[in-house]
Write a protein that holds these residues in place. Structure first.
Motif, PDB file in Angstrom:
ATOM      1  N   LEU A 122      45.213  53.328  24.660  1.00 52.66           N
ATOM      2  CA  LEU A 122      46.344  53.051  23.773  1.00 52.66           C
ATOM      3  C   LEU A 122      46.244  53.838  22.475  1.00 52.66           C
ATOM      4  O   LEU A 122      47.248  54.346  21.960  1.00 52.66           O
ATOM      5  CB  LEU A 122      46.424  51.559  23.472  1.00 52.66           C
ATOM      6  CG  LEU A 122      46.964  50.665  24.588  1.00 52.66           C
ATOM      7  CD1 LEU A 122      46.918  49.202  24.175  1.00 52.66           C
ATOM      8  CD2 LEU A 122      48.392  51.053  24.962  1.00 52.66           C
ATOM      9  N   GLU A 123      45.041  53.948  21.942  1.00 53.44           N
ATOM     10  CA  GLU A 123      44.870  54.685  20.694  1.00 53.44           C
ATOM     11  C   GLU A 123      45.232  56.149  20.875  1.00 53.44           C
ATOM     12  O   GLU A 123      45.928  56.746  20.040  1.00 53.44           O
ATOM     13  CB  GLU A 123      43.423  54.545  20.209  1.00 53.44           C
ATOM     14  CG  GLU A 123      43.226  54.938  18.765  1.00 53.44           C
ATOM     15  CD  GLU A 123      41.872  54.514  18.226  1.00 53.44           C
ATOM     16  OE1 GLU A 123      41.770  54.246  17.017  1.00 53.44           O
ATOM     17  OE2 GLU A 123      40.902  54.454  19.017  1.00 53.44           O
ATOM     18  N   VAL A 174      49.112  56.422  21.315  1.00 55.47           N
ATOM     19  CA  VAL A 174      49.851  56.284  20.063  1.00 55.47           C
ATOM     20  C   VAL A 174      49.625  57.505  19.167  1.00 55.47           C
ATOM     21  O   VAL A 174      50.583  58.096  18.643  1.00 55.47           O
ATOM     22  CB  VAL A 174      49.442  54.995  19.334  1.00 55.47           C
ATOM     23  CG1 VAL A 174      50.029  54.959  17.927  1.00 55.47           C
ATOM     24  CG2 VAL A 174      49.914  53.768  20.124  1.00 55.47           C
ATOM     25  N   ASN A 175      48.377  57.896  18.984  1.00 53.91           N
ATOM     26  CA  ASN A 175      48.081  59.012  18.081  1.00 53.91           C
ATOM     27  C   ASN A 175      48.709  60.317  18.545  1.00 53.91           C
ATOM     28  O   ASN A 175      49.236  61.093  17.736  1.00 53.91           O
ATOM     29  CB  ASN A 175      46.570  59.177  17.932  1.00 53.91           C
ATOM     30  CG  ASN A 175      45.950  58.095  17.073  1.00 53.91           C
ATOM     31  OD1 ASN A 175      46.635  57.468  16.254  1.00 53.91           O
ATOM     32  ND2 ASN A 175      44.661  57.829  17.253  1.00 53.91           N
ATOM     33  N   ASN A 223      51.402  60.662  20.296  1.00 50.99           N
ATOM     34  CA  ASN A 223      52.850  60.596  20.083  1.00 50.99           C
ATOM     35  C   ASN A 223      53.207  60.608  18.604  1.00 50.99           C
ATOM     36  O   ASN A 223      54.279  61.086  18.231  1.00 50.99           O
ATOM     37  CB  ASN A 223      53.436  59.371  20.782  1.00 50.99           C
ATOM     38  CG  ASN A 223      53.656  59.602  22.260  1.00 50.99           C
ATOM     39  OD1 ASN A 223      54.667  60.153  22.668  1.00 50.99           O
ATOM     40  ND2 ASN A 223      52.678  59.217  23.075  1.00 50.99           N
ATOM     41  N   PHE A 224      52.311  60.073  17.740  1.00 49.35           N
ATOM     42  CA  PHE A 224      52.496  60.231  16.298  1.00 49.35           C
ATOM     43  C   PHE A 224      52.591  61.719  15.959  1.00 49.35           C
ATOM     44  O   PHE A 224      53.489  62.160  15.240  1.00 49.35           O
ATOM     45  CB  PHE A 224      51.314  59.633  15.535  1.00 49.35           C
ATOM     46  CG  PHE A 224      51.442  58.163  15.228  1.00 49.35           C
ATOM     47  CD1 PHE A 224      52.517  57.425  15.649  1.00 49.35           C
ATOM     48  CD2 PHE A 224      50.460  57.517  14.489  1.00 49.35           C
ATOM     49  CE1 PHE A 224      52.629  56.078  15.357  1.00 49.35           C
ATOM     50  CE2 PHE A 224      50.557  56.171  14.197  1.00 49.35           C
ATOM     51  CZ  PHE A 224      51.645  55.450  14.637  1.00 49.35           C
ATOM     52  N   LEU A 239      53.971  52.974  25.805  1.00 47.36           N
ATOM     53  CA  LEU A 239      54.278  53.257  24.402  1.00 47.36           C
ATOM     54  C   LEU A 239      55.522  52.482  23.952  1.00 47.36           C
ATOM     55  O   LEU A 239      55.518  51.882  22.870  1.00 47.36           O
ATOM     56  CB  LEU A 239      54.497  54.759  24.197  1.00 47.36           C
ATOM     57  CG  LEU A 239      54.692  55.190  22.739  1.00 47.36           C
ATOM     58  CD1 LEU A 239      53.388  55.126  21.974  1.00 47.36           C
ATOM     59  CD2 LEU A 239      55.281  56.597  22.665  1.00 47.36           C
ATOM     60  N   ILE A 261      55.273  48.781  22.697  1.00 46.60           N
ATOM     61  CA  ILE A 261      54.732  48.398  21.394  1.00 46.60           C
ATOM     62  C   ILE A 261      55.864  48.381  20.370  1.00 46.60           C
ATOM     63  O   ILE A 261      56.378  49.440  19.977  1.00 46.60           O
ATOM     64  CB  ILE A 261      53.635  49.378  20.940  1.00 46.60           C
ATOM     65  CG1 ILE A 261      52.563  49.529  22.020  1.00 46.60           C
ATOM     66  CG2 ILE A 261      52.997  48.886  19.637  1.00 46.60           C
ATOM     67  CD1 ILE A 261      51.512  50.603  21.717  1.00 46.60           C
ATOM     68  N   ILE A 272      56.208  50.792  17.237  1.00 43.68           N
ATOM     69  CA  ILE A 272      56.255  52.231  17.473  1.00 43.68           C
ATOM     70  C   ILE A 272      57.689  52.755  17.587  1.00 43.68           C
ATOM     71  O   ILE A 272      57.918  53.906  17.890  1.00 43.68           O
ATOM     72  CB  ILE A 272      55.449  52.563  18.766  1.00 43.68           C
ATOM     73  CG1 ILE A 272      54.040  52.015  18.650  1.00 43.68           C
ATOM     74  CG2 ILE A 272      55.368  54.043  19.033  1.00 43.68           C
ATOM     75  CD1 ILE A 272      53.261  52.543  17.464  1.00 43.68           C
ATOM     76  N   LEU A 281      45.549  47.390  17.276  1.00 49.01           N
ATOM     77  CA  LEU A 281      45.774  47.461  18.721  1.00 49.01           C
ATOM     78  C   LEU A 281      45.081  46.314  19.447  1.00 49.01           C
ATOM     79  O   LEU A 281      45.600  45.784  20.436  1.00 49.01           O
ATOM     80  CB  LEU A 281      45.294  48.802  19.268  1.00 49.01           C
ATOM     81  CG  LEU A 281      46.205  50.002  19.010  1.00 49.01           C
ATOM     82  CD1 LEU A 281      45.524  51.299  19.406  1.00 49.01           C
ATOM     83  CD2 LEU A 281      47.533  49.854  19.760  1.00 49.01           C
ATOM     84  N   LEU A 293      51.728  44.965  14.925  1.00 48.88           N
ATOM     85  CA  LEU A 293      52.369  45.890  15.855  1.00 48.88           C
ATOM     86  C   LEU A 293      53.404  45.213  16.748  1.00 48.88           C
ATOM     87  O   LEU A 293      54.169  45.875  17.439  1.00 48.88           O
ATOM     88  CB  LEU A 293      51.315  46.581  16.730  1.00 48.88           C
ATOM     89  CG  LEU A 293      50.266  47.415  16.003  1.00 48.88           C
ATOM     90  CD1 LEU A 293      49.422  48.195  16.987  1.00 48.88           C
ATOM     91  CD2 LEU A 293      50.903  48.356  14.983  1.00 48.88           C
ATOM     92  N   ILE A 350      54.271  56.384  10.042  1.00 52.82           N
ATOM     93  CA  ILE A 350      55.141  56.987  11.050  1.00 52.82           C
ATOM     94  C   ILE A 350      56.251  57.762  10.360  1.00 52.82           C
ATOM     95  O   ILE A 350      56.925  57.224   9.482  1.00 52.82           O
ATOM     96  CB  ILE A 350      55.736  55.903  11.953  1.00 52.82           C
ATOM     97  CG1 ILE A 350      54.616  55.120  12.651  1.00 52.82           C
ATOM     98  CG2 ILE A 350      56.673  56.499  12.985  1.00 52.82           C
ATOM     99  CD1 ILE A 350      55.121  53.967  13.490  1.00 52.82           C
TER     100      ILE A 350
END
Length: 625
Positions: free
Chosen positions: A31-32, A35-36, A38-39, A108, A111, A114, A385, A395, A433
């Motif tokens: 998950l980390e 997310v990162n 896609n950031f 993704l 969440i 996000i 997370l 989140l 974000i």
């Protein structure tokens, strides 16, 4: 009051549900990284300017490929379309095709926090408004982004997951405008049918349980006792549930979440139905035209583009357009259903003259920030997370929405509000974000001063604006995006009402709650040429920062045939074209005192029953028709 035993059992089961997934390091690592990565992608993502992506891959459009024949074709897998297609597939003898321009939802999109990353990705169409004359002064060229989901679940997969049905008076107004079957008493069974409201204080007369659509509070629940000063200082009462009997007052925010994860039309309806042999879900497909027999004025199917090739699919019974309040009117007009001058302007053969796209309605909102005397410590994103996996924490509640407050400033005795105030708490999340925006430099400078660890905000929504916008075509080429004119503040009363809302904010700043946190309002420095808190100062701030809220409706308005803006009847059938319906927020006759995702689900549920009934399929007694 009699409480059904099935309700008691269901609530006990809900309380016993363990939302915790296994807290494995591999799950957290996955998950980390998801997310990162896609950031990072969102920081450099370039918004598309048209639909060219569908026409690439070197495909030839001289050949049209046959995609088969179905009983029903549903165009668009948003909140309404997901339900229509899923419910129709319950009839085993019917063959259903659901066409969606986007791709799958995934871990993704589950969440909630996000959502801004999703809006800076291919899951958002990339639309912008046309330049506005009376607002959006803080945006380049007076244009703002207009977020619409291009993904399984539609906008419900990229939105703020707020669950606000609206007011009894809103739906009674729909019926009074010449739409029998759409009064509050008519549609309440549908809300109850679709809901699974997780609450230990539920009014069974108004709320549903056991339905596919989960509605819940963020965990752990915030302590709202310190907000009692809203009652003592402002006379605004606390209400347990704004989706039940009363709406006027303030209440804890309800979300479409389950165990902290987003719930959408994709997760609640389409995915559980995909194992059915009669249900074909086809993604990454842009519908370009409805196939209409011009001699009989009957919809026969659709043309769509997928992977650089053009296809035709045929419907034996009906075509249902559920593209949303932007894409549904565009598809209709490209197919020859629309205003005569608009069709002729773009050399589109006229099938049916209709006021498509002429009655765009939206909510407008404006946000004010307050610095508090508290500083919420940052947790690592990995720790957040962990909480998310356990179904709780920051989140699961994007923008840390605390309460919704509904009031009517024009008529204190009215049960229908005209303004909504959303109280947003601090959002201490370490990964900032990027926000999808089009701000000019001085607005970016203002936003850069907001501190997520200390600052609260109040966002004010006009619920029933007077301004009316339009959807028009840029050309007759489906590659081109439509022209979106939200006409913000075209009616001066809307700007005036937002200005009047600042008087409520001034009173809020004097409450015990605001004083306890030592609230200090952040100045709109870009309006300092005016005296602080003067009318020109507030007008300046509002015209710079207020924007549409992505609650568009009414572009394919439902109404009686004599209504000059009506495109569909009360059964959502397009006037003048057989076997063609529209089922999404574009059919709403007027705005609601809430947000549009809940009524989109409602429209999907009711549309499915209307279709079943018209084709001889019995529906649940007391719901249709």
């Amino acid at each position: 009051m009699y409480i059904p035993i099935v309700f008691i059992i269901s609530q006990l089961l809900l309380l016993s549900v363990n939302c915790c997934e296994e807290l494995s390091e591999s799950k957290l690592d996955y998950l980390e990284e998801l997310v990162n990565s896609n950031f990072e992608k969102s920081r450099t993502y370039k918004q598309p300017i048209d639909n060219s992506e569908f026409f690439k891959n070197g495909g030839s459009f001289d050949t049209i490929h046959d995609y088969g024949t179905y009983d029903f074709i549903v165009v668009g897998a948003g909140s309404a379309g997901s339900i229509v297609a899923s419910r129709l597939s319950e009839v085993e003898k019917w063959k259903i095709l659901l066409l969606e321009a986007g791709n799958y939802d995934d871990d993704l999109t589950d969440i909630p926090y996000i959502y801004r990353v999703l809006q800076l990705s291919a899951r958002n169409w990339g639309y912008f408004t046309v330049p506005q004359k009376n607002g959006l002064f803080g945006f380049k060229n007076h244009q703002s982004p207009y977020i619409m989901g291009k993904v399984l679940g539609g906008t419900g997969t990229v939105n703020g997951i707020a669950y606000l049905r609206g007011n009894r008076g809103d739906y009674d107004k729909w019926a009074s405008l010449g739409n029998p079957g759409w009064s509050f008493d008519d549609i309440l069974p549908y809300f109850k049918k679709m809901e699974n409201f997780q609450s230990n204080n539920i009014d069974l007369k108004y709320r549903g349980f056991g339905g596919p659509l989960n509605v819940a509070y963020k965990e752990p629940k915030e302590d709202l006792s310190r907000l009692k000063s809203l009652t003592t200082n402002l006379g605004i009462k606390y209400i347990e549930d704004y989706n039940a009997k009363d709406q006027i007052g303030f209440s804890r925010s309800q979300k479409n979440i389950q165990c902290g994860k987003r719930v959408s039309g994709a997760t609640a309806y389409v995915r559980p139905s995909m194992q059915r042999h009669n249900f074909n879900v086809t993604l990454k497909s842009l519908v370009t035209k409805i196939i209409i027999d011009k001699s009989t004025k009957t919809a026969k199917g659709v043309e769509f583009v997928r992977n650089g090739k053009k296809y035709r699919a045929f419907a034996k019974k009906e075509v249902v357009i559920s593209g949303g309040a932007i894409n549904s009117p565009q598809i209709l007009m490209l197919s020859g259903i629309g205003p005569e001058d608009e069709l002729k302007k773009h050399s589109i053969p006229v099938v049916k003259v209709s006021p498509v796209g002429k009655y765009l309605k939206d909510h407008y909102s404006f946000k004010v920030y307050y610095r508090s005397n508290e500083t919420i410590p940052l947790k690592s994103f990995r720790e957040l997370l962990k909480e998310y996996i356990q179904g709780r924490g920051m989140l699961t509640n994007l923008d840390n929405t605390l309460t919704y407050t509904f009031i009517n400033t024009k008529n204190k005795s009215s049960s229908v509000p005209n303004l909504e105030f959303v109280l947003l708490g601090t959002t201490p999340v370490p990964n900032v974000i990027p926000q999808l925006s089009n701000y000019i430099e001085k607005i970016d400078q203002f936003n850069s001063k907001i501190n997520e660890q200390t600052d609260y905000a109040i966002e004010v929504y006009i619920l029933h604006p007077k301004s009316v916008g339009t959807i028009k075509l840029k050309s007759n080429d489906p590659k081109d995006f439509p022209l979106i004119d939200t006409a913000i503040f075209e009616a001066p009363e809307d700007l005036q009402l937002l200005y009047e809302s600042t008087e409520i904010l001034s009173e809020f700043e004097k409450t015990d709650f605001a004083k306890a946190l030592n609230f200090t309002r952040l100045d709109f420095e870009f309006c300092n040429q005016h005296e602080r808190d003067s009318k020109p100062y507030w007008y300046c701030a509002i015209q710079h920062l207020a924007d549409p809220t992505y609650h568009m409706s009414s572009t394919v308005k439902m109404g009686p045939q004599q209504d000059p803006f009506a495109v569909v009847d009360n059964k959502l059938r397009v006037y003048g074209v057989k076997n063609l319906r529209v089922a999404d927020c574009s059919v709403m006759p007027s705005t609601i005192s809430g947000h549009n995702n809940a009524p989109a689900f409602l429209i999907g549920e009711k549309a499915a029953d209307l279709i079943k009934a018209d084709h001889g399929i019995p529906v649940e007694t007391g719901i249709c028709c």
